[in-house]
Design a protein around this motif. Structure first.
Motif, mmCIF file in Angstrom:
data_model
loop_
_atom_site.group_PDB
_atom_site.id
_atom_site.type_symbol
_atom_site.label_atom_id
_atom_site.label_comp_id
_atom_site.label_asym_id
_atom_site.label_seq_id
_atom_site.Cartn_x
_atom_site.Cartn_y
_atom_site.Cartn_z
ATOM 1 N N ASP A 113 22.171 36.482 23.472
ATOM 2 C CA ASP A 113 23.154 35.477 23.601
ATOM 3 C C ASP A 113 24.308 35.137 23.038
ATOM 4 O O ASP A 113 24.903 34.177 22.420
ATOM 5 C CB ASP A 113 22.027 33.718 22.875
ATOM 6 C CG ASP A 113 23.159 32.680 23.527
ATOM 7 O OD1 ASP A 113 23.705 32.967 24.637
ATOM 8 O OD2 ASP A 113 23.028 30.989 23.444
ATOM 9 N N ARG A 114 25.007 36.188 22.290
ATOM 10 C CA ARG A 114 25.902 36.832 22.352
ATOM 11 C C ARG A 114 26.138 38.243 22.188
ATOM 12 O O ARG A 114 25.646 39.007 22.817
ATOM 13 C CB ARG A 114 25.935 36.889 20.380
ATOM 14 C CG ARG A 114 25.622 38.004 19.466
ATOM 15 C CD ARG A 114 25.073 37.816 18.152
ATOM 16 N NE ARG A 114 24.749 38.192 17.815
ATOM 17 C CZ ARG A 114 24.252 39.577 17.242
ATOM 18 N NH1 ARG A 114 25.410 40.332 17.566
ATOM 19 N NH2 ARG A 114 23.531 40.850 17.110
ATOM 20 N N GLU A 143 33.010 42.439 24.388
ATOM 21 C CA GLU A 143 33.318 41.832 25.542
ATOM 22 C C GLU A 143 33.413 42.051 27.114
ATOM 23 O O GLU A 143 33.292 41.976 27.475
ATOM 24 C CB GLU A 143 33.733 40.169 25.710
ATOM 25 C CG GLU A 143 33.939 39.350 26.389
ATOM 26 C CD GLU A 143 35.233 37.643 25.839
ATOM 27 O OE1 GLU A 143 35.318 37.370 27.175
ATOM 28 O OE2 GLU A 143 35.581 38.051 24.892
ATOM 29 N N ARG A 163 19.537 28.955 28.561
ATOM 30 C CA ARG A 163 20.605 28.268 26.573
ATOM 31 C C ARG A 163 20.948 29.116 26.923
ATOM 32 O O ARG A 163 22.161 28.910 25.756
ATOM 33 C CB ARG A 163 19.051 28.075 26.298
ATOM 34 C CG ARG A 163 18.054 27.822 26.532
ATOM 35 C CD ARG A 163 17.111 27.901 25.254
ATOM 36 N NE ARG A 163 16.114 26.868 25.223
ATOM 37 C CZ ARG A 163 14.985 26.709 24.650
ATOM 38 N NH1 ARG A 163 14.660 27.298 22.885
ATOM 39 N NH2 ARG A 163 14.220 25.794 24.149
ATOM 40 N N SER A 164 21.482 29.952 28.054
ATOM 41 C CA SER A 164 22.817 30.933 27.533
ATOM 42 C C SER A 164 23.592 30.367 27.219
ATOM 43 O O SER A 164 24.651 29.246 28.097
ATOM 44 C CB SER A 164 22.584 32.548 28.300
ATOM 45 O OG SER A 164 23.572 33.035 28.425
ATOM 46 N N HIS A 165 25.099 30.983 26.262
ATOM 47 C CA HIS A 165 26.072 30.434 25.817
ATOM 48 C C HIS A 165 27.226 31.602 26.727
ATOM 49 O O HIS A 165 28.576 30.726 26.758
ATOM 50 C CB HIS A 165 26.714 30.193 25.089
ATOM 51 C CG HIS A 165 26.167 28.898 24.081
ATOM 52 N ND1 HIS A 165 25.035 29.318 23.814
ATOM 53 C CD2 HIS A 165 25.569 27.757 23.998
ATOM 54 C CE1 HIS A 165 24.686 28.210 22.657
ATOM 55 N NE2 HIS A 165 25.398 27.499 23.317
ATOM 56 N N ILE A 166 26.542 32.582 27.327
ATOM 57 C CA ILE A 166 27.405 33.730 28.320
ATOM 58 C C ILE A 166 27.327 33.865 29.241
ATOM 59 O O ILE A 166 28.297 34.655 29.891
ATOM 60 C CB ILE A 166 27.470 34.350 27.001
ATOM 61 C CG1 ILE A 166 25.717 35.223 27.426
ATOM 62 C CG2 ILE A 166 27.651 34.776 25.886
ATOM 63 C CD1 ILE A 166 25.324 36.881 27.179
ATOM 64 N N ASP A 216 27.006 31.652 32.864
ATOM 65 C CA ASP A 216 26.225 30.187 33.848
ATOM 66 C C ASP A 216 25.321 30.481 35.247
ATOM 67 O O ASP A 216 25.357 30.552 35.482
ATOM 68 C CB ASP A 216 27.867 29.593 34.484
ATOM 69 C CG ASP A 216 27.813 28.657 34.640
ATOM 70 O OD1 ASP A 216 26.992 27.304 34.711
ATOM 71 O OD2 ASP A 216 28.830 28.055 35.889
#
Length: 96
Positions: A26-27, A31, A66-69, A71
């Motif tokens: 999750d990071r 990028e 739960r991912s923030h990276i 959708d």
């Protein structure tokens, strides 16, 4: 993981593994490298493979939810057949 290999058009499975590793953490360590996983000509296949593996792996599925990276909702809208499987199986946290 060796990032230069992400640009190889034949490295489809490598891009899948690289993206899954980032989703599980999750990071994003890099990028640009993460984005390359989805900018090659096989973007649809990479996303579909990640979603399919999420159906088989409770750990990956929980990370996707739960991912923030990524959708997950946007991805599932692109693949109604997999969205149906995700809805039918329920949330992995509800099974615990």
């Amino acid at each position: 993981m060796y990032r230069a290999k992400l640009y190889d058009p034949e490295a489809h499975s490598y891009r899948i593994r690289y993206a899954i590793a980032a989703i599980l953490r999750d990071r994003i360590a890099n990028e640009g490298a993460f984005r390359v996983c989805f900018e090659m000509l096989d973007e649809e296949e990479v996303i579909r493979a990640i979603l399919f593996r999420g159906l088989r792996s409770p750990r990956l599925r929980k990370a996707l939810e739960r991912s923030h990276i990524v959708d997950l909702t946007h991805w599932l809208l692109r693949f109604p057949d997999l969205a149906e499987a995700y809805c039918r199986n329920g949330s992995p946290s509800s099974a615990e």
